[in-house]
Design an enzyme around this catalytic site. Sequence first.
Site, PDB file in Angstrom:
ATOM      1  N   TRP A 463       5.460  26.722   2.482  1.00  0.00           N
ATOM      2  CA  TRP A 463       6.405  27.205   1.483  1.00  0.00           C
ATOM      3  C   TRP A 463       5.677  27.810   0.286  1.00  0.00           C
ATOM      4  CZ3 TRP A 463       8.742  24.823  -3.246  1.00  0.00           C
ATOM      5  CH2 TRP A 463       7.862  23.945  -3.869  1.00  0.00           C
ATOM      6  N   ASP A 464       4.332  27.681   0.268  1.00  0.00           N
ATOM      7  CA  ASP A 464       3.543  28.285  -0.811  1.00  0.00           C
ATOM      8  C   ASP A 464       3.860  29.773  -0.976  1.00  0.00           C
ATOM      9  OD1 ASP A 464       2.216  25.961   0.400  1.00  0.00           O
ATOM     10  OD2 ASP A 464       0.737  26.240  -1.178  1.00  0.00           O
ATOM     11  N   GLU A 602       6.212  15.499  -1.809  1.00  0.00           N
ATOM     12  CA  GLU A 602       5.884  14.963  -0.489  1.00  0.00           C
ATOM     13  C   GLU A 602       5.596  13.462  -0.499  1.00  0.00           C
ATOM     14  OE1 GLU A 602       2.698  17.828  -0.081  1.00  0.00           O
ATOM     15  OE2 GLU A 602       3.738  18.723   1.623  1.00  0.00           O
ATOM     16  N   LYS A 723       4.627  13.581  -6.460  1.00  0.00           N
ATOM     17  CA  LYS A 723       3.488  14.494  -6.364  1.00  0.00           C
ATOM     18  C   LYS A 723       3.755  15.707  -7.242  1.00  0.00           C
ATOM     19  CE  LYS A 723       0.908  17.182  -2.894  1.00  0.00           C
ATOM     20  NZ  LYS A 723       0.851  17.566  -1.466  1.00  0.00           N
ATOM     21  N   GLN A 724       4.962  16.216  -7.136  1.00  0.00           N
ATOM     22  CA  GLN A 724       5.451  17.286  -8.006  1.00  0.00           C
ATOM     23  C   GLN A 724       6.964  17.087  -8.094  1.00  0.00           C
ATOM     24  OE1 GLN A 724       3.954  20.658  -5.945  1.00  0.00           O
ATOM     25  NE2 GLN A 724       5.109  20.271  -4.101  1.00  0.00           N
TER      26      GLN A 724
END
Length: 902
Positions: A463-464, A602, A723-724
């Site tokens: 998805w980057d 994640e 994580k984010q």
Amino acid sequence: MHYLFLSLTQDTLYVQEKKQQLHVSQQEFSFSDFDVPNTIEHLAVRINEQFPTISGAVLDTIPPEFYIENPHVTPLNAGVENLIKHFSELLNCPILTISEQLAAVDLATAFKEKAEYSTWHLDYFGYTPGKEEYSVESLLTTGNGFMGLRGTIPEMTLTKEHYPATYIAGLYNEEQSEIAGQIVENEDFVNTPNNQYISIKVAGTDEWLSLENAVLHHLHRNLDLKSGLFTSHMIIEDAHQHQVKITAHKIVNMAQMNNYSIKYSVTPLNFSKDITLKIETDGSVYNFNVERYRNLTAKHFHITHLEAEKNKTILEVQTNHSNISIRQSAKIIGDFFEADTIRHSINDKKIEQEILFYAEQNKTYTLEKHVQVQASIAEATWENPAAQATSFDSEFAESKHAWKELWEKADIQVTGDLMSQKLLRIHTYHLLVSASPFSNDQLDVSVTARGLHGEAYRGHIFWDEIFILPFYILHFPDTAKQLLMYRYNRLSKAKENAQESGYDGAMYPWQSGLDGSEDTQKLHLNPLNGEWGEDHSILQRHVSLAIAYNIWMYWNNSGDDQFIKAYGAEMLLEIANFWRSAATFDEKTDRYFIDKVMGPDEFHEAYPNSTESGLKNNAYTNIMVVWLFEELENILSLLNTQEQTALFNKTHTTQENLAKMKDIRKRLALEINEDGIIAQYEGYFALKEVDWEQAKEKYGNIYRMDRILKAEGQSPDDYKVAKQADTLMLFYNLNKEKIDEILAELGYDLPADYLEKNLLYYLDRTSHGSTLSRIVHAQLAEEVAFHDLSWKLYQEALHSDYQDIQGGTTAEGIHTGVMAATIYVTLTTYAGIDIKKNDLTIKPNLPKNWADMTFNIDHKGIHYHLTVSKQSVRICPSQDTTILVKDQPYQVIAHEETTINY
């Protein structure tokens, strides 16, 4: 001219403050056991505190006693040039040597020229084998979108100490490995044969020269970002005290995607003797870049042809299961030997060529090696490659001109901040190495999460892309379209993936490689405890939303209706059909829910003590689904009745399907507490809190808090740890006004300051285990006027690969996502451009230490050249148009610069 004069003794740094040539003040900073970079960092902090407004510095020569009294430093790793590099970057100003100061006619000009050099060059001095060396090699990678060569010198071979590699875009192979007692399959990004190896042996010695068996007196590697030229200068001494200066130049031709060239020069410094040069074409290489993958099957190809004649070699290999052929054709030339005198040795894995010649002391002997790399997946150049190179200088001139064209479109010029300028150029360079307008139009590939620089994430596409594509959309829209075509060409596989999992439409894989199959590994190694555990990241279905977002972004910015009609609308509708089928109506709540997913964070894969993986009503996923359903309606309106009918028939979409999408977008569930905090997913508020201070005290680096908890026998699923923060990622994708509209349509009423509250709430619970986390938070912090926080996170993101802040991940390849995102945030958050609206909108918000920014973008088919300062915008468009500056409309004229003051 306000500058510093720095001089080192064995235990003290003397700092003289000068204005013009007048002495103003002096400070002394003592140290013991000088160490690079730790002591420099400590001294730089003290200098910055005492002298916050300097414009430059001069470093005096280093006395011999400095090295005698400080055993951790040598002229190799702490020479004047390396000390200048480190001090310059930490003080954020140019630093001259004493000789440069004495030669300068005008000191201000000398500082300006040194700053200009610094922002266009990467310099590394000395050599630290292992993970640090691997990271340097990633950052010194040269490439052209088709291939990437890691930044090793020719004498290096595949070892734990250093890792030469040649990567080709889209080159994958699947192999089986036995892990934890079971057979697993992994598709890997393949390290192809090495044609870069060159070394020497002086008469009277019995070993080929290498960094392991010789004394290294000097090593300086330089990458010129402007031209793509890699240069290394080395002085090395073998076991018999033969000292040799070796200079190597390397380019991957940006204009000719199949070609790379090496120029290799040898100068005997203290002898005249016979020297033998060995040049290899090596098919024995394998995948070795990522330490945690090394117990997996590593050999991905077999040799099909080896040939050598005079000064030419050909090596052909084929991947073991994907059956992709690679051909490397090489030629060596030089004016100190004849082709007929080259000796050949061919075994089953490599070709060795040897050249024996008499070398006179202080005379330089130069060899050129030109390599042509072809891959059968790039069909056009497989059948009809460009002409093989005949001259390093001509190849370099051609490549340099191509780089010039790229920089004219993509360079961001920042005034007042040397390091931000340097890092933005580093990031731009590596994106262009990873995908380029000169190569990608002939390829069926997308940009991997680690570029063409390393093997982490097995070179897959994630998805980057949602962070990466805006760079190309803004600067190279045709390349952006090609990257989107990678996804269209795998739409049928995405539909198969959905069907196999019981869904309609298209479900794109979390990890995509060669054909669009789901290539996420089933097991993942935790390096903290050495144990393999199940990997549930396949449930990150939001990758399809990233693809939909990029399709919309490309169309909205380019106005390419033809792409939408031919490809884009079909992908959007199939993705929408997937999410329609993933939504379930709950009669108790009178709302739809989406379950069995993971968000961008994640760390959470399941509910505490659950035997099933997956989460319910992830906020990021659900709001982006509503956004997709809304935009799909607008996209479909571009098609006439006949085109719509054909599309609905092709995608098996009914009017009932469309009606259900409209209903879902009004009744999709979120969990929101009384303070207006949007839960990351349903049930998130019931999780336990982490003792962050205790974790920091025990582990120091707590970025991967998930691995820490698992190593302690616990699960991140039980804790409010991210994580984010994927809830906040929504505000990176969409304007707050858009999210307000979506929340209102869903029937949720939040307090006016809900964004600030959500930002602070999730910041307290986020470990920033992804480098992308920092740049997303930087944008949000600026939006709510947390300027200092925004700047801190932005700088951490800018430095993340260059300083390898995650402790070794850069060794496995650069992070293309964060590199592209820093550029995007620079343009959208600080320059204040908004490309999501019909007219180009600009609301400048420059950081306090930036005087201005100059850059180019494309929007709605118009090319803009802009300079943004704190007082004005200067803009030159390629067509007459209207723009908005701080919400006020202005008419601007084609090819005329207009200054708008505010």
